[in-house]
Design a protein around this motif. Structure first.
Motif, PDB file in Angstrom:
ATOM      1  N   GLY A  34      59.855  12.740 -52.490  1.00 26.88           N
ATOM      2  CA  GLY A  34      60.461  13.664 -53.437  1.00 26.88           C
ATOM      3  C   GLY A  34      59.427  14.349 -54.313  1.00 26.88           C
ATOM      4  O   GLY A  34      58.322  13.837 -54.515  1.00 26.88           O
ATOM      5  N   PRO A  35      59.779  15.528 -54.850  1.00 27.55           N
ATOM      6  CA  PRO A  35      58.849  16.261 -55.719  1.00 27.55           C
ATOM      7  C   PRO A  35      58.413  15.475 -56.952  1.00 27.55           C
ATOM      8  O   PRO A  35      57.277  15.590 -57.402  1.00 27.55           O
ATOM      9  N   ARG A  36      59.319  14.677 -57.493  1.00 22.59           N
ATOM     10  CA  ARG A  36      58.945  13.884 -58.674  1.00 22.59           C
ATOM     11  C   ARG A  36      57.897  12.835 -58.329  1.00 22.59           C
ATOM     12  O   ARG A  36      57.023  12.526 -59.141  1.00 22.59           O
ATOM     13  N   GLN A  37      57.988  12.294 -57.112  1.00 22.13           N
ATOM     14  CA  GLN A  37      56.959  11.343 -56.670  1.00 22.13           C
ATOM     15  C   GLN A  37      55.610  12.046 -56.555  1.00 22.13           C
ATOM     16  O   GLN A  37      54.586  11.485 -56.944  1.00 22.13           O
ATOM     17  N   VAL A  38      55.620  13.254 -56.015  1.00 17.50           N
ATOM     18  CA  VAL A  38      54.383  14.032 -55.924  1.00 17.50           C
ATOM     19  C   VAL A  38      53.825  14.241 -57.331  1.00 17.50           C
ATOM     20  O   VAL A  38      52.633  14.054 -57.571  1.00 17.50           O
ATOM     21  N   GLY A  39      54.686  14.616 -58.263  1.00 13.06           N
ATOM     22  CA  GLY A  39      54.249  14.821 -59.642  1.00 13.06           C
ATOM     23  C   GLY A  39      53.644  13.575 -60.251  1.00 13.06           C
ATOM     24  O   GLY A  39      52.604  13.650 -60.932  1.00 13.06           O
ATOM     25  N   SER A  40      54.260  12.446 -59.999  1.00 13.52           N
ATOM     26  CA  SER A  40      53.743  11.185 -60.525  1.00 13.52           C
ATOM     27  C   SER A  40      52.378  10.864 -59.929  1.00 13.52           C
ATOM     28  O   SER A  40      51.445  10.463 -60.636  1.00 13.52           O
ATOM     29  N   ILE A  41      52.249  11.060 -58.630  1.00 20.14           N
ATOM     30  CA  ILE A  41      50.959  10.812 -57.976  1.00 20.14           C
ATOM     31  C   ILE A  41      49.898  11.744 -58.539  1.00 20.14           C
ATOM     32  O   ILE A  41      48.784  11.319 -58.857  1.00 20.14           O
ATOM     33  N   MET A  42      50.243  13.013 -58.696  1.00 21.33           N
ATOM     34  CA  MET A  42      49.271  13.964 -59.245  1.00 21.33           C
ATOM     35  C   MET A  42      48.893  13.603 -60.679  1.00 21.33           C
ATOM     36  O   MET A  42      47.730  13.719 -61.060  1.00 21.33           O
ATOM     37  N   ARG A  43      49.865  13.181 -61.456  1.00 20.61           N
ATOM     38  CA  ARG A  43      49.598  12.824 -62.856  1.00 20.61           C
ATOM     39  C   ARG A  43      48.629  11.637 -62.948  1.00 20.61           C
ATOM     40  O   ARG A  43      47.731  11.616 -63.779  1.00 20.61           O
ATOM     41  N   HIS A  44      48.798  10.651 -62.066  1.00 15.35           N
ATOM     42  CA  HIS A  44      47.987   9.438 -62.153  1.00 15.35           C
ATOM     43  C   HIS A  44      46.695   9.478 -61.344  1.00 15.35           C
ATOM     44  O   HIS A  44      45.709   8.869 -61.735  1.00 15.35           O
ATOM     45  N   TRP A  45      46.703  10.167 -60.206  1.00 18.58           N
ATOM     46  CA  TRP A  45      45.552  10.116 -59.301  1.00 18.58           C
ATOM     47  C   TRP A  45      45.017  11.484 -58.901  1.00 18.58           C
ATOM     48  O   TRP A  45      44.076  11.569 -58.107  1.00 18.58           O
ATOM     49  N   GLY A  46      45.557  12.564 -59.428  1.00 21.61           N
ATOM     50  CA  GLY A  46      45.180  13.895 -58.963  1.00 21.61           C
ATOM     51  C   GLY A  46      43.993  14.535 -59.646  1.00 21.61           C
ATOM     52  O   GLY A  46      43.633  15.661 -59.311  1.00 21.61           O
ATOM     53  N   GLY A  47      43.355  13.854 -60.551  1.00 28.41           N
ATOM     54  CA  GLY A  47      42.256  14.460 -61.303  1.00 28.41           C
ATOM     55  C   GLY A  47      41.033  14.814 -60.487  1.00 28.41           C
ATOM     56  O   GLY A  47      40.255  15.674 -60.885  1.00 28.41           O
ATOM     57  N   ASP A  48      40.845  14.165 -59.352  1.00 28.81           N
ATOM     58  CA  ASP A  48      39.649  14.406 -58.549  1.00 28.81           C
ATOM     59  C   ASP A  48      39.899  15.314 -57.348  1.00 28.81           C
ATOM     60  O   ASP A  48      39.032  15.465 -56.496  1.00 28.81           O
ATOM     61  N   VAL A  49      41.102  15.882 -57.257  1.00 30.01           N
ATOM     62  CA  VAL A  49      41.405  16.825 -56.178  1.00 30.01           C
ATOM     63  C   VAL A  49      41.701  18.191 -56.796  1.00 30.01           C
ATOM     64  O   VAL A  49      41.673  18.352 -58.012  1.00 30.01           O
ATOM     65  N   THR A  50      42.008  19.162 -55.979  1.00 29.18           N
ATOM     66  CA  THR A  50      42.234  20.529 -56.446  1.00 29.18           C
ATOM     67  C   THR A  50      43.635  20.668 -57.059  1.00 29.18           C
ATOM     68  O   THR A  50      44.462  21.455 -56.601  1.00 29.18           O
ATOM     69  N   TRP A  51      43.877  19.956 -58.137  1.00 27.98           N
ATOM     70  CA  TRP A  51      45.180  19.862 -58.796  1.00 27.98           C
ATOM     71  C   TRP A  51      45.697  21.220 -59.265  1.00 27.98           C
ATOM     72  O   TRP A  51      46.900  21.427 -59.358  1.00 27.98           O
ATOM     73  N   TRP A  52      44.801  22.151 -59.566  1.00 31.00           N
ATOM     74  CA  TRP A  52      45.212  23.464 -60.081  1.00 31.00           C
ATOM     75  C   TRP A  52      45.933  24.296 -59.022  1.00 31.00           C
ATOM     76  O   TRP A  52      46.497  25.330 -59.331  1.00 31.00           O
ATOM     77  N   ARG A  53      45.948  23.819 -57.792  1.00 34.35           N
ATOM     78  CA  ARG A  53      46.651  24.522 -56.714  1.00 34.35           C
ATOM     79  C   ARG A  53      48.061  23.991 -56.499  1.00 34.35           C
ATOM     80  O   ARG A  53      48.748  24.399 -55.566  1.00 34.35           O
ATOM     81  N   VAL A  54      48.518  23.092 -57.359  1.00 36.38           N
ATOM     82  CA  VAL A  54      49.871  22.525 -57.263  1.00 36.38           C
ATOM     83  C   VAL A  54      50.657  22.965 -58.494  1.00 36.38           C
ATOM     84  O   VAL A  54      50.269  22.663 -59.624  1.00 36.38           O
ATOM     85  N   VAL A  55      51.744  23.685 -58.255  1.00 36.96           N
ATOM     86  CA  VAL A  55      52.527  24.291 -59.332  1.00 36.96           C
ATOM     87  C   VAL A  55      54.005  23.952 -59.166  1.00 36.96           C
ATOM     88  O   VAL A  55      54.417  23.390 -58.159  1.00 36.96           O
ATOM     89  N   SER A  56      54.793  24.336 -60.136  1.00 34.37           N
ATOM     90  CA  SER A  56      56.240  24.166 -60.038  1.00 34.37           C
ATOM     91  C   SER A  56      56.808  25.156 -59.021  1.00 34.37           C
ATOM     92  O   SER A  56      56.105  26.055 -58.551  1.00 34.37           O
ATOM     93  N   HIS A  57      58.078  25.025 -58.736  1.00 37.05           N
ATOM     94  CA  HIS A  57      58.737  25.942 -57.793  1.00 37.05           C
ATOM     95  C   HIS A  57      58.660  27.393 -58.257  1.00 37.05           C
ATOM     96  O   HIS A  57      58.743  28.317 -57.461  1.00 37.05           O
TER      97      HIS A  57
END
Length: 129
Positions: A34-57
């Motif tokens: 689910g999208p919320r799971q993606v958001g949670s993963i990005m919030r906790h572990w996404g700092g070292d990847v290209t996080w700025w390329r992930v946006v809301s709908h």
């Protein structure tokens, strides 16, 4: 959170080309969560990847992320839309078919595939009516 699931999401994010974005829902569909799971993963572990390329709908970045993303977006040619909340996702969304093909190759070395398993369950689940 399952380490394998975190790895799948982070690998998917790294596949988004410069100058392109995907939504949390796009990634969720790709990975099979689910999208919320993606958001949670990005919030906790996404700092070292290209996080700025992930946006809301809607192409927006919340929580003050746009300020941090602006240097990356400027370098990649992603323009902020007039309301100042993010980008026009219709203009910058990555090619999702190409992303899916790249993702299949990128996670081929990992065990299991939640998205494939979800598709298989959907095909074999009788319709309720």
């Amino acid at each position: 959170m399952d380490d394998l699931l975190v790895e799948r999401v982070l690998r998917a994010v790294e596949l988004v080309p410069p100058g392109r974005v995907v939504s949390y829902g796009d990634l969720a569909d790709l990975v099979g969560i689910g999208p919320r799971q993606v958001g949670s993963i990005m919030r906790h572990w996404g700092g070292d990847v290209t996080w700025w390329r992930v946006v809301s709908h809607a192409g927006d970045l919340g929580g003050g992320l746009l300020t941090r993303a602006r240097p990356h977006w400027d370098a990649e040619g992603i323009a902020v839309k007039p309301n100042g909340l993010g980008c026009r996702i219709a203009d910058y969304r990555a090619d999702l078919a190409l992303l899916a093909a790249d993702y299949e190759r990128a996670v081929a070395d990992l065990p299991g595939d939640p998205a494939r398993d979800q598709r298989r369950r959907a095909r074999h689940t009788p319709a309720r009516g």
